[in-house]
Design a protein around this motif. Structure first.
Motif, short mmCIF file in Angstrom:
data_model
loop_
_atom_site.label_atom_id
_atom_site.label_comp_id
_atom_site.label_asym_id
_atom_site.label_seq_id
_atom_site.Cartn_x
_atom_site.Cartn_y
_atom_site.Cartn_z
N GLN A 1 0.83 -1.19 0.00
CA GLN A 1 0.00 0.00 0.00
C GLN A 1 0.88 1.26 0.00
O GLN A 1 1.98 1.26 0.56
CB GLN A 1 -0.91 0.02 1.22
N GLN A 2 0.38 2.32 -0.62
CA GLN A 2 1.12 3.57 -0.63
C GLN A 2 1.38 4.06 0.79
O GLN A 2 2.45 4.61 1.08
CB GLN A 2 0.36 4.62 -1.43
N GLY A 3 0.41 3.87 1.67
CA GLY A 3 0.59 4.30 3.06
C GLY A 3 1.72 3.55 3.75
O GLY A 3 2.46 4.14 4.56
N SER A 4 1.88 2.26 3.43
CA SER A 4 2.98 1.48 4.01
C SER A 4 4.32 2.00 3.53
O SER A 4 5.28 2.13 4.31
CB SER A 4 2.83 0.00 3.63
N LEU A 5 4.40 2.32 2.24
CA LEU A 5 5.64 2.89 1.70
C LEU A 5 5.94 4.21 2.36
O LEU A 5 7.09 4.50 2.73
CB LEU A 5 5.53 3.05 0.18
N SER A 6 4.90 5.04 2.54
CA SER A 6 5.09 6.34 3.19
C SER A 6 5.62 6.16 4.61
O SER A 6 6.53 6.88 5.04
CB SER A 6 3.77 7.10 3.21
N ASP A 7 5.09 5.18 5.33
CA ASP A 7 5.55 4.93 6.70
C ASP A 7 7.01 4.48 6.71
O ASP A 7 7.78 4.85 7.61
CB ASP A 7 4.68 3.85 7.36
N ILE A 8 7.41 3.69 5.70
CA ILE A 8 8.80 3.26 5.61
C ILE A 8 9.72 4.44 5.33
O ILE A 8 10.75 4.63 5.99
CB ILE A 8 8.96 2.19 4.50
N LEU A 9 9.34 5.26 4.37
CA LEU A 9 10.17 6.41 4.00
C LEU A 9 10.27 7.42 5.13
O LEU A 9 11.28 8.14 5.24
CB LEU A 9 9.63 7.06 2.73
N ARG A 10 9.25 7.49 5.97
CA ARG A 10 9.28 8.38 7.13
C ARG A 10 9.90 7.71 8.36
O ARG A 10 9.93 8.31 9.43
CB ARG A 10 7.86 8.85 7.46
N GLU A 11 10.37 6.47 8.17
CA GLU A 11 11.04 5.69 9.21
C GLU A 11 10.13 5.36 10.39
O GLU A 11 10.60 5.21 11.52
CB GLU A 11 12.32 6.39 9.69
N ARG A 12 8.85 5.25 10.11
CA ARG A 12 7.92 4.84 11.16
C ARG A 12 7.93 3.32 11.33
O ARG A 12 7.65 2.80 12.43
CB ARG A 12 6.51 5.31 10.81
N ILE A 13 8.22 2.60 10.25
CA ILE A 13 8.32 1.13 10.29
C ILE A 13 9.55 0.71 9.50
O ILE A 13 10.09 1.49 8.70
CB ILE A 13 7.06 0.44 9.71
N GLY A 14 9.99 -0.53 9.70
CA GLY A 14 11.15 -1.04 8.99
C GLY A 14 10.77 -1.62 7.63
O GLY A 14 9.60 -1.69 7.26
N ILE A 15 11.78 -2.05 6.90
CA ILE A 15 11.59 -2.67 5.60
C ILE A 15 11.57 -4.18 5.80
O ILE A 15 12.55 -4.76 6.27
CB ILE A 15 12.72 -2.29 4.62
N SER A 16 10.48 -4.83 5.47
CA SER A 16 10.33 -6.26 5.72
C SER A 16 11.20 -7.08 4.78
O SER A 16 11.65 -6.60 3.73
CB SER A 16 8.87 -6.69 5.54
N THR A 17 11.42 -8.34 5.16
CA THR A 17 12.19 -9.25 4.32
C THR A 17 11.51 -9.45 2.97
O THR A 17 12.18 -9.53 1.93
CB THR A 17 12.34 -10.61 5.02
N ALA A 18 10.18 -9.52 2.96
CA ALA A 18 9.45 -9.71 1.71
C ALA A 18 9.70 -8.55 0.74
O ALA A 18 9.89 -8.75 -0.46
CB ALA A 18 7.96 -9.86 1.99
N ILE A 19 9.70 -7.34 1.27
CA ILE A 19 9.96 -6.17 0.42
C ILE A 19 11.39 -6.19 -0.10
O ILE A 19 11.65 -5.87 -1.27
CB ILE A 19 9.67 -4.86 1.19
N LYS A 20 12.32 -6.60 0.74
CA LYS A 20 13.72 -6.70 0.29
C LYS A 20 13.86 -7.74 -0.81
O LYS A 20 14.62 -7.53 -1.76
CB LYS A 20 14.62 -7.03 1.48
N ASP A 21 13.12 -8.85 -0.69
CA ASP A 21 13.14 -9.85 -1.75
C ASP A 21 12.67 -9.24 -3.07
O ASP A 21 13.26 -9.46 -4.12
CB ASP A 21 12.23 -11.02 -1.39
N ARG A 22 11.59 -8.46 -3.01
CA ARG A 22 11.06 -7.85 -4.23
C ARG A 22 12.04 -6.83 -4.81
O ARG A 22 12.20 -6.74 -6.04
CB ARG A 22 9.72 -7.18 -3.93
N LEU A 23 12.67 -6.06 -3.96
CA LEU A 23 13.66 -5.09 -4.43
C LEU A 23 14.82 -5.79 -5.14
O LEU A 23 15.30 -5.33 -6.18
CB LEU A 23 14.20 -4.27 -3.25
N PHE A 24 15.23 -6.92 -4.58
CA PHE A 24 16.34 -7.68 -5.17
C PHE A 24 15.92 -8.32 -6.48
O PHE A 24 16.59 -8.17 -7.51
CB PHE A 24 16.81 -8.75 -4.18
#
Length: 215
Positions: A29-52
């Motif tokens: 969700q866009q809100g989840s990305l916003s929370d990550i970029l604002r450092e409210r939450i961390g980057i999950s392993t699943a997201i790192k897999d997708r980035l890779f």
């Protein structure tokens, strides 16, 4: 600089027009990305897999700043159903393990493993150092349970008679031809598990792995 701040650099380098487009490419969700970029939450392993897998992001750089932001070569994710499906499944969390195309998160076209059935993430450390948590394994289904490679690692599924096991283990021959010996590669996980061949519901040999910063 934190990994969340480095993700902002990745966003800029990938030239997405909006955060919404970037979020959609990561299936979040866009809100989840916003929370990550604002450092409210961390980057999950699943997201790192997708980035890779999708953008060839160097996860070592993302996490620690080591190396360059992008790897020079690696797997290519196909928008069409070309290549081998990747399933973001934890064996320990799934009641049912079915490799069906409609469940695939995306498809990975990587020639060394294009004869495989699926890609799966590794969770837990029972198979460390052979397979470490966070790595992605390529598996191929085995239908003849009488022709196995002793000492090789397999993804094993069993019925209720063997406690509905869903695990990664190395397989060894047992004195009783109707049974198999299962073993972890991590020396901290001592003791063998013995199962009946008839209890196996699904079996996949691990053909290799993709360590995020390997290529």
């Amino acid at each position: 600089m934190t990994e969340n701040q480095r993700l902002k650099i990745i966003l800029e380098k990938l030239n997405f027009k909006t955060q919404k487009e970037f979020a959609e490419s990561l299936n979040i969700q866009q809100g989840s990305l916003s929370d990550i970029l604002r450092e409210r939450i961390g980057i999950s392993t699943a997201i790192k897999d997708r980035l890779f897998l999708k953008f060839n992001v160097n996860i070592s750089w993302l996490e620690d700043g080591a190396g360059e932001p992008f790897l020079k070569k690696g797997p290519v994710v196909s928008e069409a159903k070309e290549g081998v499906p990747y399933f973001n499944i934890s064996l320990a969390d799934e009641d049912v393990f079915a490799l069906e195309e409609e469940q695939a998160e995306y498809f990975v076209n990587y020639k060394p493993f294009n004869d495989c059935t699926a890609y799966l993430p590794v969770y837990g450390d029972s198979m460390y150092p052979k397979y470490a948590s966070g790595e992605i394994i390529a598996v191929r289904e085995v239908t003849n349970h009488d022709v196995l490679q002793w000492g090789e690692a397999y993804v094993i599924m069993t019925d209720e008679k063997s406690n509905n096991m869903r695990s990664i283990k190395m397989i060894y021959e047992h004195a009783d031809k109707s049974k198999l010996t299962l073993r972890s590669s991590n020396p901290n996980f001592k003791g063998d598990t013995i199962i009946d061949k008839k209890s196996i519901t699904s079996l996949y040999i691990i053909k290799g792995k993709i360590t995020r910063n390997l290529i």
